[in-house]
Write a protein that holds these residues in place. Structure first.
Motif, short mmCIF file in Angstrom:
data_model
loop_
_atom_site.label_atom_id
_atom_site.label_comp_id
_atom_site.label_asym_id
_atom_site.label_seq_id
_atom_site.Cartn_x
_atom_site.Cartn_y
_atom_site.Cartn_z
N LYS A 36 0.87 -1.17 0.00
CA LYS A 36 0.00 0.00 0.00
C LYS A 36 0.91 1.22 0.00
N ARG A 37 0.89 1.96 -1.10
CA ARG A 37 1.74 3.15 -1.21
C ARG A 37 1.25 4.24 -0.26
N LEU A 38 2.15 5.19 0.02
CA LEU A 38 1.82 6.27 0.94
C LEU A 38 0.64 7.09 0.41
N SER A 39 -0.45 7.06 1.15
CA SER A 39 -1.62 7.88 0.88
C SER A 39 -2.41 7.93 2.19
N ASN A 40 -3.14 9.00 2.40
CA ASN A 40 -3.90 9.16 3.64
C ASN A 40 -3.02 8.99 4.87
N ARG A 41 -1.75 9.39 4.75
CA ARG A 41 -0.79 9.43 5.85
C ARG A 41 -0.23 8.07 6.27
N TRP A 42 -0.44 7.00 5.50
CA TRP A 42 0.14 5.72 5.89
C TRP A 42 0.52 4.86 4.67
N GLN A 43 1.44 3.93 4.93
CA GLN A 43 1.87 2.98 3.92
C GLN A 43 2.19 1.65 4.60
N MET A 44 2.20 0.56 3.79
CA MET A 44 2.42 -0.76 4.35
C MET A 44 3.00 -1.69 3.29
N LEU A 45 3.80 -2.65 3.75
CA LEU A 45 4.32 -3.71 2.90
C LEU A 45 4.25 -5.00 3.72
N ALA A 46 3.61 -6.02 3.16
CA ALA A 46 3.49 -7.31 3.83
C ALA A 46 3.92 -8.40 2.87
N GLY A 47 4.56 -9.42 3.41
CA GLY A 47 4.98 -10.52 2.56
C GLY A 47 4.97 -11.84 3.32
N TYR A 48 4.55 -12.89 2.63
CA TYR A 48 4.56 -14.23 3.19
C TYR A 48 5.26 -15.15 2.20
N THR A 49 6.15 -15.98 2.71
CA THR A 49 6.86 -16.93 1.87
C THR A 49 6.59 -18.34 2.38
N LEU A 50 6.17 -19.21 1.48
CA LEU A 50 6.00 -20.62 1.76
C LEU A 50 7.00 -21.35 0.86
N ALA A 51 7.95 -22.06 1.48
CA ALA A 51 9.03 -22.67 0.70
C ALA A 51 9.45 -23.99 1.31
N LYS A 52 10.19 -24.76 0.55
CA LYS A 52 10.78 -26.00 1.04
C LYS A 52 12.16 -26.12 0.41
N THR A 53 13.19 -26.24 1.24
CA THR A 53 14.56 -26.34 0.75
C THR A 53 15.12 -27.68 1.21
N GLN A 54 15.27 -28.60 0.28
CA GLN A 54 15.73 -29.94 0.63
C GLN A 54 16.89 -30.37 -0.26
N LEU A 55 17.62 -31.33 0.24
CA LEU A 55 18.71 -31.95 -0.48
C LEU A 55 18.37 -33.44 -0.58
N SER A 56 18.46 -34.01 -1.79
CA SER A 56 18.13 -35.43 -1.93
C SER A 56 19.01 -36.10 -2.98
N ASP A 57 19.11 -37.39 -2.87
CA ASP A 57 19.84 -38.23 -3.82
C ASP A 57 21.31 -37.84 -3.99
N VAL A 58 21.98 -37.52 -2.87
CA VAL A 58 23.41 -37.24 -2.93
C VAL A 58 24.12 -38.56 -3.15
N SER A 59 24.99 -38.63 -4.15
CA SER A 59 25.63 -39.91 -4.45
C SER A 59 27.15 -39.83 -4.59
N VAL A 60 27.71 -38.63 -4.63
CA VAL A 60 29.15 -38.49 -4.82
C VAL A 60 29.71 -37.61 -3.71
N ASP A 61 30.76 -38.09 -3.06
CA ASP A 61 31.44 -37.30 -2.05
C ASP A 61 32.83 -37.87 -1.84
N VAL A 62 33.64 -37.18 -1.07
CA VAL A 62 35.02 -37.62 -0.85
C VAL A 62 35.10 -38.75 0.17
#
Length: 181
Positions: free
Chosen positions: A4-30
């Motif tokens: 909401k841009r500044l108007s009528n003396r106020w402004q606002m910014l809201a954000g929601y993030t829904l995420a999944k960060t995974q690691l799978s099927d690792v097959s090579v390493d030292v």
């Protein structure tokens, strides 16, 4: 994201993030030890799996002498951690081994509220001076946002009794949100 841009003396910014960060099927390493429980939620300190994040920030220009009141609300699901051990190798180094699936344990949600009050004073020659006061961590949360992951116990001597004791290290705090300032 809502804006909401500044108007009528106020402004606002809201954000929601829904995420999944995974690691799978690792097959090579030292080392084959690094492949044990190598799939699951990412626990990397820079980009851990945080499925739910919400942030709300806004500003209101009070009609009383144009005093600025602004605030910030943040809530982040805690990062995942993995119980680990460190074992000596035959060549003199140590190796960390996961004892459970990657990111199997999650620490508490981090929630903060910050507020700012300020006033802009106009001076000569198109200059201005802003005076403000910040109130960080208004609810005085003392949330743990970093923990130790090794299962070893630290041995110490209790200074009050002189008795030797041990303290488990897994999930003991390494970073705690600072107090209200």
């Amino acid at each position: 994201t809502l804006t909401k841009r500044l108007s009528n003396r106020w402004q606002m910014l809201a954000g929601y993030t829904l995420a999944k960060t995974q690691l799978s099927d690792v097959s090579v390493d030292v080392s084959p030890n690094l492949l044990i429980n190598a799939s699951g939620n990412v626990t990397n300190a820079n980009f851990p799996d945080r499925p739910n994040q919400f942030k709300l920030t806004g500003m209101y220009l009070l009609p009383f002498h144009d005093v600025i009141l602004s605030g910030n609300f943040r809530s982040q699901q805690g990062p995942p951690v993995t119980r680990q051990i460190s074992r000596a190798l035959a060549i003199g180094a140590n190796q960390t081994i996961n004892l459970e699936p990657l990111g199997n344990t999650r620490i508490d949600t981090l929630t903060t509220i910050d507020v700012r009050v300020g006033k802009l004073f106009k001076l000569n020659n198109a200059r201005s001076l802003e005076v403000s006061a910040d109130f960080d961590n208004l609810t005085n949360a003392n949330t743990v946002f970093g923990v130790r992951t090794l299962t070893t116990a630290a041995a110490f001597t209790d200074p009050t009794t002189g008795i030797r004791a041990t303290q488990p290290q897994f999930l003991s705090p390494s970073q705690i949100l600072g107090p209200r300032t």
